[in-house]
Design a protein around this motif. Structure first.
Motif, PDB file in Angstrom:
ATOM      1  N   LEU A  45       0.826  -1.192   0.000  1.00 46.79           N
ATOM      2  CA  LEU A  45       0.000   0.000   0.000  1.00 46.79           C
ATOM      3  C   LEU A  45       0.864   1.246   0.000  1.00 46.79           C
ATOM      4  O   LEU A  45       2.105   1.166  -0.019  1.00 46.79           O
ATOM      5  CB  LEU A  45      -0.919  -0.008   1.229  1.00 46.79           C
ATOM      6  N   ASP A  46       0.234   2.383   0.031  1.00 46.25           N
ATOM      7  CA  ASP A  46       0.928   3.658   0.140  1.00 46.25           C
ATOM      8  C   ASP A  46       1.894   3.619   1.324  1.00 46.25           C
ATOM      9  O   ASP A  46       1.520   3.279   2.441  1.00 46.25           O
ATOM     10  CB  ASP A  46      -0.121   4.762   0.348  1.00 46.25           C
ATOM     11  N   GLY A  47       3.163   3.950   1.078  1.00 42.52           N
ATOM     12  CA  GLY A  47       4.162   3.997   2.145  1.00 42.52           C
ATOM     13  C   GLY A  47       4.867   2.693   2.428  1.00 42.52           C
ATOM     14  O   GLY A  47       5.634   2.602   3.394  1.00 42.52           O
ATOM     15  N   ALA A  48       4.655   1.674   1.619  1.00 45.83           N
ATOM     16  CA  ALA A  48       5.296   0.373   1.856  1.00 45.83           C
ATOM     17  C   ALA A  48       6.812   0.472   1.704  1.00 45.83           C
ATOM     18  O   ALA A  48       7.334   1.255   0.925  1.00 45.83           O
ATOM     19  CB  ALA A  48       4.746  -0.672   0.893  1.00 45.83           C
ATOM     20  N   ARG A  49       7.517  -0.349   2.483  1.00 51.00           N
ATOM     21  CA  ARG A  49       8.966  -0.458   2.391  1.00 51.00           C
ATOM     22  C   ARG A  49       9.286  -1.892   1.990  1.00 51.00           C
ATOM     23  O   ARG A  49       8.950  -2.832   2.704  1.00 51.00           O
ATOM     24  CB  ARG A  49       9.634  -0.124   3.742  1.00 51.00           C
TER      25      ARG A  49
END
Length: 474
Positions: free
Chosen positions: A440-444
């Motif tokens: 999702l948004d912001g995944a690392r």
């Protein structure tokens, strides 16, 4: 004053003192009478100055009997030697543990305090410079060792106090100055007992999980003496330094150089330098020493895999020379895994030295924002020559992300084998059916470079023949 009258006064004072020691008017007990009587017997020993007891009854289950929880605080003489404190605390805790079932005490919040008390403003509670505590649940199967462990905690706490700690709360000791902090460090190092050591103004904090390393503690003291940090700490995350508001402009570079040139520790320690507003300004490793797991090395091939010939004359793979395929997503213990494959479809060998270029696409075909692809530490980026018809692998790993609020999940990946190549859009699949990924948004996401093979990963039979295009957009 006549001698007779003076003698009478002295005798009266002595009698009052004896009565106070026996009666202990500072004791209080808000609990059933049999519990109060039992705990008074436990407290009737040398070195115990008083006790405070309160209780409460809770009904966790309407069908079960009410449960009695008891809070017990014993005040000990701060003149006890560590060994005496250990013996007293261990024995009292054992007595309470043994007697609790007969009195239907389900849970005992047990604490031992010592030293001059002070009243906490706005409350009826007193704070003591020494306190050790433990929760004892007599019915639990793993409780038998707790009295002995509590005795060890008490001995260590009294030892810290006798070595000058301003206060000790369950193994966390406060010192009034750096010199005293270092002395406490020497004591904890000799005792081989983990401790948290803190300056009274909280500008320096040292948290040792298994041992005290005096070279680490000295580094914190040296940092404090530089006069430019508002706080300095060492804990499980490593060394953290925050510059003060009045730090000079050159402080960031000077600190970075100082730490990089500092003598490395036996165990590699990361550091972070923060601004006064806790923005990360610099990070690295003390003395430039990284842990072995982060030093890039050639990937170790599985035992049953023979290394491909590294033909220096083989050309770099061109865009039309490789086909891309996705493996099956996998999961374990909060982690997610996905293999990516690149197959050499040309007539001869070609080489890659790159990480796959990947975009994670939502249902609208847009790239997920703020996704970071990070190289997997410990694997060296190398040229790999792919024989005709063979495939290389790159592995992706990320932490599970919550999809409970139906967020914009990843439904497809746009993948190119190397920079400059045109990406191909593919949909992940499980058991032959398209699936989504909790990227999702912001995944690392950690990715390996292209390598010949890795332990635990294989190219599935028919992976390229079965590869499906991205799912249709709604």
């Amino acid at each position: 004053m006549k001698p007779l009258r003076a003698g009478a006064i002295v005798a009266a004072l002595a009698l009052i003192t004896v009565l106070l020691m026996v009666w202990k008017p500072w004791d209080s007990c808000d609990a059933p009478d049999d519990v109060c009587d039992f705990l008074a017997t436990v407290a009737d020993r040398d070195g115990v100055l008083g006790s405070q007891v309160s209780s409460r009854v809770s009904e966790r289950d309407a069908l079960a009997a009410p449960e009695l929880s008891v809070d017990v605080q014993f005040e000990l003489s701060d003149q006890l030697a560590p060994g005496q404190a250990k013996e007293a605390v261990t024995q009292m805790a054992q007595d309470i543990q043994a007697g609790a079932p007969a009195l239907d005490m389900n849970e005992i919040h047990l604490s031992f305090v010592a030293g001059p008390s002070r009243k906490i403003p706005g409350t009826n509670t007193k704070a003591y410079p020494l306190e050790v505590s433990e929760i004892i649940s007599p019915a639990a199967a793993d409780e038998q060792a707790k009295p002995a462990l509590l005795g060890e905690k008490a001995a260590f706490a009294f030892g810290l106090r006798h070595h000058g700690a301003a206060s000790v709360i369950n193994g966390s000791a406060t010192a009034d100055n750096l010199e005293q902090l270092l002395k406490l460090g020497e004591f904890t190092a000799q005792a081989k007992h983990p401790a948290e050591l803190v300056l009274a103004d909280h500008s320096v904090r040292y948290s040792a999980t298994d041992r005290t390393d005096m070279s680490e503690l000295q580094l914190l003291a040296d940092a404090a003496k530089r006069g430019i940090f508002q706080n300095a700490s060492i804990d499980n995350s490593g060394l953290n330094l925050a510059l003060g508001n009045q730090a000079p402009a050159a402080a960031e570079q000077e600190t970075h150089v100082w730490l990089e040139q500092h003598e490395a520790f036996d165990e590699a320690m990361p550091y972070k330098l923060f601004s006064a507003g806790y923005e990360v300004l610099a990070e690295g490793w003390v003395g430039g020493k990284k842990p072995e797991s982060l030093i890039p090395r050639p990937v170790v091939l599985p035992d049953n895999v023979t290394s491909w010939p590294q033909d220096p004359s083989a050309p770099w793979c061109a865009e039309g020379d490789v086909d891309i395929a996705l493996g099956t997503p996998d999961a374990a213990a909060g982690s997610r895994y996905l293999p990516v494959f690149a197959k050499n479809t040309s007539a001869g060998p070609c080489a890659l030295r790159s990480y796959p270029q990947i975009a994670f696409l939502n249902a609208d075909g847009d790239a997920q924002p703020d996704v970071q692809l990070q190289p997997e530490p410990g694997i060296l980026l190398e040229r790999v020559t792919i024989p005709a018809g063979e495939a290389v692998i790159s592995t992706l790993e990320w932490n599970a992300m919550s999809t409970s609020l139906d967020p914009d999940e990843t439904v497809a990946l746009g993948i190119a084998a190397a920079r400059g190549m045109t990406p191909v859009e593919l949909a992940p699949a499980f058991d032959g059916q398209p699936t989504t990924l909790d990227i999702l948004d912001g995944a690392r996401i950690t990715q390996s470079p292209w390598v010949q093979a890795r332990d635990g990963w294989t190219v599935p039979s028919g992976a390229f023949a079965q590869q499906s295009p991205a799912r249709p957009r709604p």
